[in-house]
Design a protein around this motif. Structure first.
Motif, PDB file in Angstrom:
ATOM      1  N   GLN A  72       0.805  -1.215   0.000  1.00 46.37           N
ATOM      2  CA  GLN A  72       0.000   0.000   0.000  1.00 46.37           C
ATOM      3  C   GLN A  72       0.842   1.271   0.000  1.00 46.37           C
ATOM      4  O   GLN A  72       0.470   2.278  -0.597  1.00 46.37           O
ATOM      5  CB  GLN A  72      -0.948   0.003   1.209  1.00 46.37           C
ATOM      6  CG  GLN A  72      -1.889   1.191   1.280  1.00 46.37           C
ATOM      7  CD  GLN A  72      -2.809   1.286   0.086  1.00 46.37           C
ATOM      8  OE1 GLN A  72      -3.405   0.297  -0.306  1.00 46.37           O
ATOM      9  NE2 GLN A  72      -2.934   2.474  -0.505  1.00 46.37           N
ATOM     10  N   SER A  75       1.891   1.761  -3.483  1.00 50.39           N
ATOM     11  CA  SER A  75       0.683   2.049  -4.259  1.00 50.39           C
ATOM     12  C   SER A  75       0.268   3.505  -4.097  1.00 50.39           C
ATOM     13  O   SER A  75      -0.195   4.145  -5.044  1.00 50.39           O
ATOM     14  CB  SER A  75      -0.462   1.129  -3.827  1.00 50.39           C
ATOM     15  OG  SER A  75      -0.157  -0.220  -4.106  1.00 50.39           O
ATOM     16  N   SER A  76       0.440   4.039  -2.897  1.00 45.58           N
ATOM     17  CA  SER A  76       0.089   5.440  -2.646  1.00 45.58           C
ATOM     18  C   SER A  76       1.011   6.382  -3.415  1.00 45.58           C
ATOM     19  O   SER A  76       0.564   7.410  -3.943  1.00 45.58           O
ATOM     20  CB  SER A  76       0.162   5.749  -1.150  1.00 45.58           C
ATOM     21  OG  SER A  76      -0.785   4.984  -0.430  1.00 45.58           O
ATOM     22  N   ILE A  78       2.504   5.637  -6.239  1.00 43.53           N
ATOM     23  CA  ILE A  78       2.114   5.508  -7.648  1.00 43.53           C
ATOM     24  C   ILE A  78       0.824   6.269  -7.919  1.00 43.53           C
ATOM     25  O   ILE A  78       0.653   6.870  -8.985  1.00 43.53           O
ATOM     26  CB  ILE A  78       1.979   4.023  -8.029  1.00 43.53           C
ATOM     27  CG1 ILE A  78       3.360   3.371  -8.047  1.00 43.53           C
ATOM     28  CG2 ILE A  78       1.318   3.868  -9.400  1.00 43.53           C
ATOM     29  CD1 ILE A  78       3.354   1.906  -8.336  1.00 43.53           C
ATOM     30  N   GLU A  79      -0.092   6.264  -6.954  1.00 36.91           N
ATOM     31  CA  GLU A  79      -1.330   7.037  -7.110  1.00 36.91           C
ATOM     32  C   GLU A  79      -1.010   8.515  -7.356  1.00 36.91           C
ATOM     33  O   GLU A  79      -1.608   9.163  -8.219  1.00 36.91           O
ATOM     34  CB  GLU A  79      -2.190   6.885  -5.860  1.00 36.91           C
ATOM     35  CG  GLU A  79      -3.515   7.618  -5.928  1.00 36.91           C
ATOM     36  CD  GLU A  79      -4.330   7.487  -4.642  1.00 36.91           C
ATOM     37  OE1 GLU A  79      -5.305   8.231  -4.485  1.00 36.91           O
ATOM     38  OE2 GLU A  79      -3.967   6.630  -3.798  1.00 36.91           O
ATOM     39  N   GLY A  80      -0.051   9.045  -6.595  1.00 39.95           N
ATOM     40  CA  GLY A  80       0.350  10.438  -6.782  1.00 39.95           C
ATOM     41  C   GLY A  80       1.037  10.669  -8.116  1.00 39.95           C
ATOM     42  O   GLY A  80       0.793  11.678  -8.793  1.00 39.95           O
ATOM     43  N   ALA A  82       0.619   8.815 -10.854  1.00 41.93           N
ATOM     44  CA  ALA A  82      -0.349   8.600 -11.929  1.00 41.93           C
ATOM     45  C   ALA A  82      -1.252   9.808 -12.146  1.00 41.93           C
ATOM     46  O   ALA A  82      -1.597  10.145 -13.284  1.00 41.93           O
ATOM     47  CB  ALA A  82      -1.190   7.361 -11.634  1.00 41.93           C
ATOM     48  N   ALA A  83      -1.619  10.473 -11.049  1.00 46.39           N
ATOM     49  CA  ALA A  83      -2.498  11.646 -11.169  1.00 46.39           C
ATOM     50  C   ALA A  83      -1.819  12.750 -11.977  1.00 46.39           C
ATOM     51  O   ALA A  83      -2.439  13.360 -12.861  1.00 46.39           O
ATOM     52  CB  ALA A  83      -2.877  12.149  -9.781  1.00 46.39           C
ATOM     53  N   GLN A 273      -0.434   4.633   5.341  1.00 43.98           N
ATOM     54  CA  GLN A 273      -1.340   3.612   4.832  1.00 43.98           C
ATOM     55  C   GLN A 273      -2.656   3.640   5.603  1.00 43.98           C
ATOM     56  O   GLN A 273      -2.668   3.753   6.832  1.00 43.98           O
ATOM     57  CB  GLN A 273      -0.709   2.228   4.950  1.00 43.98           C
ATOM     58  CG  GLN A 273       0.512   2.035   4.080  1.00 43.98           C
ATOM     59  CD  GLN A 273       1.058   0.631   4.205  1.00 43.98           C
ATOM     60  OE1 GLN A 273       0.320  -0.340   4.151  1.00 43.98           O
ATOM     61  NE2 GLN A 273       2.366   0.517   4.380  1.00 43.98           N
ATOM     62  N   THR A 289       1.373   9.928  -1.102  1.00 41.63           N
ATOM     63  CA  THR A 289       0.734  10.323  -2.364  1.00 41.63           C
ATOM     64  C   THR A 289       1.286  11.661  -2.842  1.00 41.63           C
ATOM     65  O   THR A 289       1.565  11.847  -4.037  1.00 41.63           O
ATOM     66  CB  THR A 289      -0.795  10.409  -2.205  1.00 41.63           C
ATOM     67  OG1 THR A 289      -1.293   9.132  -1.799  1.00 41.63           O
ATOM     68  CG2 THR A 289      -1.464  10.802  -3.515  1.00 41.63           C
ATOM     69  N   ASN A 293       3.206  12.909  -6.336  1.00 40.42           N
ATOM     70  CA  ASN A 293       2.926  14.134  -7.107  1.00 40.42           C
ATOM     71  C   ASN A 293       4.212  14.896  -7.398  1.00 40.42           C
ATOM     72  O   ASN A 293       4.498  15.264  -8.542  1.00 40.42           O
ATOM     73  CB  ASN A 293       1.986  15.059  -6.332  1.00 40.42           C
ATOM     74  CG  ASN A 293       0.594  14.526  -6.118  1.00 40.42           C
ATOM     75  OD1 ASN A 293      -0.058  14.878  -5.148  1.00 40.42           O
ATOM     76  ND2 ASN A 293       0.116  13.671  -7.007  1.00 40.42           N
TER      77      ASN A 293
END
Length: 325
Positions: A72, A75-76, A78-80, A82-83, A273, A289, A293
């Motif tokens: 996680q 993953s967090s 990558i979430e940042g 990806a945005a 997380q 996240t 970014n």
């Protein structure tokens, strides 16, 4: 097979106008854009990405390496990433490396061979010398501090993270404090261990080697830690844990074993997380996240301006107190 020149002829426009439509350029007459898109659909035209890459010198792809995809914390990040990538119309090539240096080298070779415009490394086993070598072929950003000459980073101060956690546990009266970390020889782990020993030394405590739990990477490792502690003659009264999913494994298994949290064993986790909030784990929280970014923004700037100097951006952790202490 249809090509861009045929589309331009049928639409009565220049090839450059069709190119602007294909690349979502804003300065195209909407009526012309609609007509071009209609012709593209009729001809079932597929843009030749290789030709685009040759003409622009860009793949519109960035690589992202991480040790495990089912973690996680990563993953967090990558979430940042990806945005921001979506906002700039970039695609991600996500590569699991399992902390194997040769796997990382394979991804670095893709950067060298221009299969991507840049690379973000969420974690690394690769030496700083090798990173400097490959940075000649494209920008690299690490999501941890590094000692390279050229590679920029966005990172959490892991010494400060563990220092905050240790200060908090010491303020609660704990002296028999253990730690639980991932890779024992990683750059980040070295800073965590240094903070741990410095803080115990500051209160005149020599830690037991039995209270050090290393190479804990998955939830099961946390469960194994709880079982090990139950069998110890002199167990620690508190644990500082580098990742909340490991802390969650300890907390859940402790409950199964009859170890009372926090009466028998206080737990402080690190990172942001969501499982930490769900299980009410006191946490030294870090904005992963947001780190993602910033990592993309920094990489994108270096894609546009390759001569940019090395930069280091540090994000501050904060303590979030919950029931496990």
């Amino acid at each position: 097979m249809a090509n861009i020149r045929e589309i331009a002829r049928l639409a009565g426009v220049s090839v450059s106008t069709v190119s602007r439509v294909l690349n979502n350029h804003p300065y195209v007459n909407e009526q012309k854009r609609a007509e071009i898109m209609r012709i593209i659909a009729e001809l079932n035209y597929v843009q030749n990405s290789n030709a685009v890459h040759l003409s622009t010198g860009k793949t519109k792809v960035i690589g992202v390496t991480l040790p495990l995809v089912n973690n996680q914390y990563y993953s967090s990040i990558i979430e940042g990433i990806a945005a921001e990538a979506a906002r700039h119309q970039y695609n991600l090539m996500v590569c699991q490396t399992n902390n194997v240096p040769e796997q990382e080298h394979n991804i670095l070779r893709l950067l060298k061979n221009k299969k991507m415009d840049g690379l973000i490394m969420c974690s690394r086993s690769t030496s700083c010398e090798l990173l400097d070598e490959y940075a000649e072929y494209g920008p690299i950003i690490t999501c941890e501090a590094n000692q390279t000459a050229t590679v920029s980073s966005v990172h959490i101060d892991h010494y400060l993270t563990f220092q905050i956690g240790m200060e908090y546990l010491i303020s609660k009266g704990h002296r028999k404090i253990g730690y639980c970390i991932g890779r024992k020889n990683s750059f980040n782990s070295a800073h965590r261990k240094r903070a741990y020993h410095d803080m115990l030394r500051s209160v005149g405590v020599k830690p037991s080697a039995d209270w050090a739990f290393e190479d804990c990477l998955i939830v099961q490792d946390g469960k194994d830690v709880a079982r090990h502690i139950q069998q110890m003659k002199e167990p620690p009264s508190a644990l500082l844990v580098s990742c909340n999913h490991i802390a969650a494994g300890i907390v859940k298994e402790a409950g199964n074993l009859g170890i009372s949290i926090p009466s028998d064993l206080a737990i402080v986790g690190c990172d942001d997380q969501p499982v930490g909030e769900l299980l009410e784990i006191t946490t030294v929280s870090s904005p992963s996240t947001l780190m993602g970014n910033y990592a993309f923004e920094m990489l994108y700037e270096r894609i546009l301006h390759p001569s940019s100097r090395k930069e280091s951006k540090e994000l501050a952790p904060i303590l979030v107190e919950r029931r496990t202490t």
